[in-house]
Write an enzyme that holds these catalytic residues in place. Structure first.
Site, PDB file in Angstrom:
ATOM      1  N   TYR A  73      -0.293 -10.599  -1.334  1.00 31.18           N
ATOM      2  CA  TYR A  73       0.927  -9.825  -0.481  1.00 31.18           C
ATOM      3  C   TYR A  73       0.940 -10.573   0.955  1.00 31.18           C
ATOM      4  O   TYR A  73      -0.099 -10.852   1.523  1.00 31.18           O
ATOM      5  CB  TYR A  73       0.998  -8.191  -0.470  1.00 31.18           C
ATOM      6  CG  TYR A  73      -0.545  -7.740   0.235  1.00 31.18           C
ATOM      7  CD1 TYR A  73      -0.667  -7.727   1.449  1.00 31.18           C
ATOM      8  CD2 TYR A  73      -1.695  -7.499  -0.550  1.00 31.18           C
ATOM      9  CE1 TYR A  73      -1.735  -7.157   2.141  1.00 31.18           C
ATOM     10  CE2 TYR A  73      -2.829  -7.109   0.134  1.00 31.18           C
ATOM     11  CZ  TYR A  73      -2.852  -6.781   1.441  1.00 31.18           C
ATOM     12  OH  TYR A  73      -4.214  -6.351   1.946  1.00 31.18           O
ATOM     13  N   TYR A 131       0.772  -1.230   0.172  1.00 28.91           N
ATOM     14  CA  TYR A 131       0.137   0.064  -0.015  1.00 28.91           C
ATOM     15  C   TYR A 131       0.871   1.352  -0.075  1.00 28.91           C
ATOM     16  O   TYR A 131       2.003   1.060   0.458  1.00 28.91           O
ATOM     17  CB  TYR A 131      -0.800  -0.221   1.091  1.00 28.91           C
ATOM     18  CG  TYR A 131      -1.903  -1.173   1.047  1.00 28.91           C
ATOM     19  CD1 TYR A 131      -3.207  -0.833   0.513  1.00 28.91           C
ATOM     20  CD2 TYR A 131      -1.885  -2.258   1.491  1.00 28.91           C
ATOM     21  CE1 TYR A 131      -4.010  -1.707   0.528  1.00 28.91           C
ATOM     22  CE2 TYR A 131      -2.837  -3.339   1.245  1.00 28.91           C
ATOM     23  CZ  TYR A 131      -4.197  -3.018   0.795  1.00 28.91           C
ATOM     24  OH  TYR A 131      -4.986  -3.772   0.820  1.00 28.91           O
TER      25      TYR A 131
HETATM   26  C1  BEZ Z   1      -5.635  -5.701   4.205  1.00 29.84           C
HETATM   27  O1  BEZ Z   1      -5.163  -4.789   4.000  1.00 29.84           O
HETATM   28  O2  BEZ Z   1      -6.242  -6.286   3.392  1.00 29.84           O
HETATM   29  C2  BEZ Z   1      -5.212  -6.380   5.500  1.00 29.84           C
HETATM   30  C3  BEZ Z   1      -4.173  -6.623   5.918  1.00 29.84           C
HETATM   31  C4  BEZ Z   1      -3.702  -7.139   7.314  1.00 29.84           C
HETATM   32  C5  BEZ Z   1      -4.977  -7.494   8.327  1.00 29.84           C
HETATM   33  C6  BEZ Z   1      -6.227  -7.340   7.596  1.00 29.84           C
HETATM   34  C7  BEZ Z   1      -6.449  -6.957   6.368  1.00 29.84           C
HETATM   35 FE    FE Z   2      -5.541  -5.464   1.644  1.00 29.54          FE
END
Ligand code: BEZ
Ligand code: FE
Length: 288
Positions: free
Chosen positions: A191, A157
């Site tokens: 990811y 991200y």
């Molecule tokens: C997500 O961005 O999809 C995510 C990352 C870590 C924990 C839960 C969701």
């Molecule tokens: Fe995500």
């Protein structure tokens, strides 16, 4: 109480809370204490194991600040977040199912026009995402706001990755009377969730992959309708059955079809070849 022992422990703690005036707090804490004692009785931890558990929770807390939330990650990876979500979002059949919000939503994403791209750096496989926001009768919803965010094609991200422009792969779209939405982006990829803290160590120790299958996040709201926080997952992703946070629902898996069609690519404002994904979100009217 002068004889706190293996047999009397739970009743003793419950009795100590008997004067609590907050009924809900008392109910929750009684359940927490009862289940926690049951765990301790069942596993009979050594003093070292109990101290390791305390240290694990301490480190989890130490990795929480205004940017990072290791406790939510712990809840996510133990399936608690999705269980709480399921209990709080029981939906009629056909309604778009919800999933975890995750830690990477950022309020105040840029407003976009339909057809705009959310990619600020133009990297990754060009992708066209489209569909409609409908009510339960299948009628289009005008004025629905779609808050969209996703990771880059290499799995980060913008907030995790200094190389990406701010607000990369984020956007807010509002539907017109036809309920349609369409935007351009980069095909997301799978990811790993952050593994640099105690939760990462826990997953490793349990032999669990930290991976999330490729997805695009959405929060969709419209006046008079219950908002839904959800994802669309890329069909065929190798991690659909082992999502580290248990977020996958079959109804949210969407084919991302590849096209080699220079004319259509040009019409859509994409480089060729490109991918398309299509989905109809269904919102539930607010009651009461
Ligand atoms: C997500 O961005 O999809 C995510 C990352 C870590 C924990 C839960 C969701
Ligand atoms: Fe995500």
């Amino acid at each position: 109480m002068r004889d706190f022992n293996e047999t009397t422990a739970t009743a003793a703690v419950l009795e100590r809370m008997s004067g609590c005036k907050d009924r809900r707090l008392k109910e929750i804490m009684a359940s927490v204490v009862t289940h926690l004692h049951a765990v301790v009785r069942e596993v009979e931890p050594t003093m070292e194991e109990w101290m390791a558990a305390i240290q694990f929770l301490t480190q989890t807390g130490q990795m929480c600040d205004d940017k990072r939330q290791q406790f939510i990650l712990l809840s996510d990876t133990l399936g608690v977040s999705m269980l709480v979500d399921a209990i709080n979002h029981r939906k009629p059949s056909g309604a778009t199912e919800s999933t975890v919000l995750g830690p990477f939503h950022v309020a105040g994403a840029p407003k976009k026009k339909m057809g705009d791209t959310i990619s600020k750096d133009g990297k990754g496989d060009p992708t066209y995402v489209s569909g409609r926001v409908l009510d339960q009768a299948g009628q289009p919803i005008a004025g629905a706001l779609l808050d969209v965010w996703q990771s880059s094609s290499d799995g980060f991200y913008d907030v995790q990755d200094q190389r990406q422009p701010e607000m990369n792969l984020r956007g807010l779209f509002t539907t017109a009377a036809d309920g349609r939405f369409f935007f351009r982006t980069a095909k997301p990829s799978s990811y790993p969730i952050p593994t640099d803290g105690p939760v990462g160590k826990m997953l490793m120790a349990l032999g669990r992959p930290p991976m999330r299958p490729a997805h695009i996040h959405f929060i969709i709201g419209a006046p008079g309708f219950e908002p839904v926080t959800t994802h669309l997952f890329v069909a065929g992703d190798e991690y659909l059955d082992s999502d580290a946070v248990f977020g996958v629902k079959g109804s949210l898996i969407v084919p991302f079809e590849q096209h080699d069609d220079a004319k259509r690519a040009q019409q859509l404002g994409l480089a060729n070849p490109f991918f398309t994904a299509e989905y109809e979100f269904m919102l539930v009217r607010e009651t009461g």
